[in-house]
Design an enzyme around this catalytic site. Structure first.
Site, PDB file in Angstrom:
ATOM      1  CG  ASP A 166       3.453   2.892  12.767  1.00  0.00           C
ATOM      2  OD1 ASP A 166       2.756   3.915  12.922  1.00  0.00           O
ATOM      3  OD2 ASP A 166       2.958   1.751  12.694  1.00  0.00           O
ATOM      4  CD  GLU A 408       0.133  -0.457   4.783  1.00  0.00           C
ATOM      5  OE1 GLU A 408       0.509  -1.564   4.343  1.00  0.00           O
ATOM      6  OE2 GLU A 408       0.213  -0.140   5.982  1.00  0.00           O
TER       7      GLU A 408
END
Ligand code: GLC
Length: 448
Positions: A166, A408
């Site tokens: 992102d 993550e």
């Protein structure tokens, strides 16, 4: 005490929503394209039927034009805001009975289909491939038809989220230069962006220095609104646009997955449609046009100016995963990756090399090490004959997860877990690496 393989299975089971697996329980309540593909690769080792289901639910979101969207939304009332943000229904191409986003994500679907298929008994495998093959053909045909308007063999992307990385630096820089509306510039100039933490879900539970900066999140959000206003119509989006990028990571993944579609076609005795076949061949050559002699790595290219965006990131290394690059260049990539000081940190491989001006060891895709990019690189190393390097990266990756748990992403210098805990693709791909290295059994045996 649990062993690592059991912990991974537990995480997958906890994030299982029946037909699909959410990336993490709190932060990511929907279904994401490449997350589900990686989840399926993990599920394939536990329960191949469940792995199949993961992919079947994913293709339920496929658009009429062939696009597989990057998100399929939960229909829970409490997520109406998320569905409304994208409003996929404004496009005549969106499916009728599901709410999705209006963009795609790295096309690792063929890879997942292949891996899941290989865990199924022979007759089921060919049934599964027969079902998935037309979906894959439509998806990749769409990539060329809509995203390769000059027939160059490379797909262009229209939003940073399509890279899957992102806030990767070259994209952020492009957004700032070409896609920053005056009101965002004004907010930045008077220092108001800090107040936007209040409307962000992620920074409520995760320290803000580990996430996108508010100003960049605002720009990404504004870019969604612009796509939505154009009803996700590619001609309208590209008309007078200053912002479209041929992303190197995405295209490397597309090229590898093209090859897997060919492998699937062979197994079920199909012939790739002529146009797609020609485009696939073109991509193999086109990928090399992203090579930069000075840096000896690959870069993404600005579709509008045709210039390479010379900021090294993890994507610069992903052509190794494509499996088709020039042998000398592959060796150069491996050398650059394994030389200390840039990509070879204590916990490699960072999403931005350590010697980059914009490296940040905590912030999302601007430095931390991620399991999915490691997994893609390991796979590429293996297929390019760098088995020792692949083995070394497997060991480093497993060590990082073993020491710190299922996160993550990770700090590439210290291995500290960052972002969301109990993250699905970390669990799934760790499980796969344990299988690959034969440690899965020892792990289980140790427990019993
Ligand atoms: C973030 C990541 C993206 C991932 C999603 C769900 O947006 O950048 O790659 O698919 O979270 O985990």
């Amino acid at each position: 005490m649990n062993t690592l393989a059991v912990t991974c299975e537990d995480v997958l089971k906890a994030n299982d929503r029946g037909t699909h697996t959410v990336p993490s329980p709190g932060l990511y309540p929907h279904q994401w394209l490449w997350d589900s593909c990686f989840a399926a690769i993990g599920w394939a080792h536990i329960n191949p039927e469940r792995a199949k289901q993961e992919l079947l639910s994913l293709i339920h979101g496929q658009w009429h034009n062939g696009m597989v969207p990057h998100m399929i939304f939960s229909m829970d009332k409490k997520y109406a805001r998320d569905r409304n943000m994208w409003r996929s229904w404004v496009s005549p191409n969106s499916p009728n009975d599901v709410a999705t986003s209006g963009i795609t994500q790295p096309p690792v679907l063929a890879e997942a289909v292949w891996r899941v298929g290989n865990e199924l008994p022979a007759n089921e495998r060919s049934q599964f491939f027969t079902k998935m093959y037309p979906v894959l053909v439509r998806y990749h045909s769409w990539l060329y038809l809509e995203r390769d308007p000059h027939s160059e063999g490379l797909a262009l992307l229209i939003h940073p989220y399509e890279t899957g990385l992102d806030n990767t630096p070259p994209w952020e820089q492009q957004l700032r230069e070409h896609s920053r509306p005056f009101w965002i510039a004004a907010i930045e100039n008077i220092g108001l962006e800090k107040y936007f933490n209040m409307v962000r879900r992620d920074t409520r539970s995760i320290p803000s220095e580990q996430r996108m900066r508010n100003i960049d999140a605002l720009m990404a959000w504004d870019a969604i609104l612009r796509l939505r206003r154009k009803r996700y119509d590619i001609d309208m989006i590209l008309h007078r646009s200053l912002f479209a990028i041929e992303d190197v990571g995405f295209n490397a993944i597309m090229v590898r997955n093209n090859q897997i579609i060919r492998d699937i076609a062979k197994i079920i005795y199909r012939k790739i449609p002529k146009q797609l076949d020609e485009n696939m061949q073109k991509s193999v050559i086109a990928l090399e046009s992203l090579w930069d002699e000075t840096y000896s790595i690959y870069f993404s290219r600005d579709f509008i100016t045709n210039k390479l965006l010379k900021q090294p990131t993890i994507s610069s290394l992903l052509p190794i995963y494509s499996g088709v690059i020039d042998k000398k260049r592959a060796a150069m990539l491996v050398k650059i990756m394994t030389t200390a000081g840039a990509y070879w940190t204590d916990y490699p491989v960072p999403s931005v090399p350590k010697n980059s001006r914009v490296f940040n060891e905590w912030r999302y895709w601007q430095g931390p090490t991620w399991l999915n990019t490691n997994w893609l690189i390991i796979d590429g190393l293996q297929r390019n004959g760098f088995s020792q390097e692949a083995q070394a990266l497997i060991s480093h990756t497993l060590k990082m997860v073993r020491e710190n748990g299922i996160w993550e992403y990770y700090n590439p210098k210290t291995g500290e877990g960052l972002g969301s805990s109990d993250f699905t693709w970390t669990a799934a791909l760790t499980l796969d690496l344990l299988h690959q290295s034969g440690e899965h059994h020892t792990d289980k045996a140790a427990q019993s």
